[in-house]
Motif scaffolding. Structure first.
Motif, PDB file in Angstrom:
ATOM      1  N   THR A  55       0.835  -1.197   0.000  1.00 57.93           N
ATOM      2  CA  THR A  55       0.000   0.000   0.000  1.00 57.93           C
ATOM      3  C   THR A  55       0.874   1.253   0.000  1.00 57.93           C
ATOM      4  N   MET A  56       0.904   1.935  -1.147  1.00 56.11           N
ATOM      5  CA  MET A  56       1.704   3.157  -1.286  1.00 56.11           C
ATOM      6  C   MET A  56       0.963   4.142  -2.185  1.00 56.11           C
ATOM      7  N   PRO A  57       1.280   5.449  -2.041  1.00 53.01           N
ATOM      8  CA  PRO A  57       0.660   6.435  -2.930  1.00 53.01           C
ATOM      9  C   PRO A  57       1.264   6.369  -4.337  1.00 53.01           C
ATOM     10  N   GLU A  58       0.588   6.966  -5.276  1.00 53.61           N
ATOM     11  CA  GLU A  58       1.009   7.127  -6.675  1.00 53.61           C
ATOM     12  C   GLU A  58       1.010   5.834  -7.489  1.00 53.61           C
ATOM     13  N   MET A  59       1.662   4.799  -7.003  1.00 52.99           N
ATOM     14  CA  MET A  59       1.606   3.483  -7.656  1.00 52.99           C
ATOM     15  C   MET A  59       1.792   2.445  -6.557  1.00 52.99           C
ATOM     16  N   ASN A  60       0.812   1.542  -6.399  1.00 55.76           N
ATOM     17  CA  ASN A  60       0.927   0.575  -5.314  1.00 55.76           C
ATOM     18  C   ASN A  60       1.937  -0.527  -5.649  1.00 55.76           C
ATOM     19  N   GLY A  61       2.228  -1.366  -4.660  1.00 62.40           N
ATOM     20  CA  GLY A  61       3.249  -2.392  -4.821  1.00 62.40           C
ATOM     21  C   GLY A  61       2.943  -3.410  -5.900  1.00 62.40           C
ATOM     22  N   ILE A  62       1.666  -3.761  -6.067  1.00 63.23           N
ATOM     23  CA  ILE A  62       1.305  -4.769  -7.076  1.00 63.23           C
ATOM     24  C   ILE A  62       1.531  -4.216  -8.477  1.00 63.23           C
ATOM     25  N   ILE A  78      10.247  -9.286  -2.867  1.00 61.20           N
ATOM     26  CA  ILE A  78       9.614  -9.776  -1.639  1.00 61.20           C
ATOM     27  C   ILE A  78       8.614  -8.714  -1.206  1.00 61.20           C
ATOM     28  N   MET A  79       7.358  -9.091  -1.102  1.00 65.56           N
ATOM     29  CA  MET A  79       6.317  -8.153  -0.690  1.00 65.56           C
ATOM     30  C   MET A  79       6.321  -7.984   0.830  1.00 65.56           C
ATOM     31  N   CYS A  80       6.015  -6.779   1.271  1.00 61.95           N
ATOM     32  CA  CYS A  80       5.879  -6.481   2.692  1.00 61.95           C
ATOM     33  C   CYS A  80       4.453  -6.019   2.909  1.00 61.95           C
ATOM     34  N   SER A  81       3.740  -6.689   3.805  1.00 63.20           N
ATOM     35  CA  SER A  81       2.347  -6.305   4.008  1.00 63.20           C
ATOM     36  C   SER A  81       1.960  -6.395   5.469  1.00 63.20           C
ATOM     37  N   ALA A  82       0.957  -5.613   5.819  1.00 63.34           N
ATOM     38  CA  ALA A  82       0.394  -5.693   7.164  1.00 63.34           C
ATOM     39  C   ALA A  82      -0.543  -6.902   7.211  1.00 63.34           C
ATOM     40  N   MET A  83      -0.875  -7.332   8.396  1.00 61.30           N
ATOM     41  CA  MET A  83      -1.829  -8.420   8.560  1.00 61.30           C
ATOM     42  C   MET A  83      -3.125  -8.067   7.842  1.00 61.30           C
ATOM     43  N   GLY A  84      -3.816  -9.067   7.331  1.00 58.04           N
ATOM     44  CA  GLY A  84      -5.107  -8.819   6.714  1.00 58.04           C
ATOM     45  C   GLY A  84      -5.038  -8.422   5.251  1.00 58.04           C
ATOM     46  N   GLN A  85      -3.855  -8.490   4.650  1.00 51.06           N
ATOM     47  CA  GLN A  85      -3.736  -8.136   3.233  1.00 51.06           C
ATOM     48  C   GLN A  85      -3.463  -9.379   2.379  1.00 51.06           C
ATOM     49  N   GLN A  86      -3.924 -10.544   2.861  1.00 50.38           N
ATOM     50  CA  GLN A  86      -3.628 -11.797   2.167  1.00 50.38           C
ATOM     51  C   GLN A  86      -4.030 -11.786   0.699  1.00 50.38           C
ATOM     52  N   LYS A  87      -5.202 -11.219   0.401  1.00 52.77           N
ATOM     53  CA  LYS A  87      -5.680 -11.195  -0.983  1.00 52.77           C
ATOM     54  C   LYS A  87      -4.684 -10.438  -1.863  1.00 52.77           C
ATOM     55  N   MET A  88      -4.188  -9.320  -1.347  1.00 54.34           N
ATOM     56  CA  MET A  88      -3.224  -8.526  -2.107  1.00 54.34           C
ATOM     57  C   MET A  88      -1.887  -9.248  -2.238  1.00 54.34           C
ATOM     58  N   VAL A  89      -1.491  -9.980  -1.200  1.00 58.09           N
ATOM     59  CA  VAL A  89      -0.245 -10.750  -1.267  1.00 58.09           C
ATOM     60  C   VAL A  89      -0.353 -11.802  -2.371  1.00 58.09           C
ATOM     61  N   ILE A  90      -1.501 -12.458  -2.456  1.00 55.65           N
ATOM     62  CA  ILE A  90      -1.708 -13.468  -3.504  1.00 55.65           C
ATOM     63  C   ILE A  90      -1.615 -12.808  -4.880  1.00 55.65           C
TER      64      ILE A  90
END
Length: 119
Positions: A55-62, A78-90
């Motif tokens: 989750t970042m401004p301007e252009m997200n990690g995905i 390697i993705m870095c995510s907070a808990m609860g972002q499993q869908k985005m990690v996938i």
């Protein structure tokens, strides 16, 4: 020894990862605070590994993973995510990321992920 670029919009998170990775024999060659910067930095510096916040401004990690992978298939992300972002990690893994680490960072897990993808 892997060359690493750290991407996160939060300076504190970049500092935390830098402090962890400075304990390894890997080299941090750059930092970016959004996906657009990340894409440019990867083109310029040719790192082996990128740690990428989702989750970042301007252009997200995905979006950044897709852009980076379209130009450089070799770089490992390697993705870095907070808990609860499993869908985005996938989504990120489907876009080409190799692994993910959960925030707040566990030092052992970060080093394991870097060593695994870097070898």
């Amino acid at each position: 020894m892997a060359k690493i670029v750290i991407v996160d919009d939060a300076k504190f998170m970049r500092m935390t990862l830098t402090n962890i990775l400075n304990k390894t024999d890997h080299e941090i060659i750059g930092e970016a605070e959004n996906g657009i910067e990340a894409v440019h930095l990867v083109k310029e510096l040719h790192p082996d590994i990128v740690t990428m916040d989702i989750t970042m401004p301007e252009m997200n990690g995905i979006e950044a993973v897709k852009a980076i992978k379209s130009e450089n298939k070799e770089v490992k992300i390697i993705m870095c995510s907070a808990m609860g972002q499993q869908k985005m990690v996938i989504e990120a893994i489907e876009a080409g990321a190799k692994d993910f680490i959960i925030k707040p960072f566990d030092e052992t897990r970060v080093i394991e992920a870097i060593n695994r993808v870097g070898s």
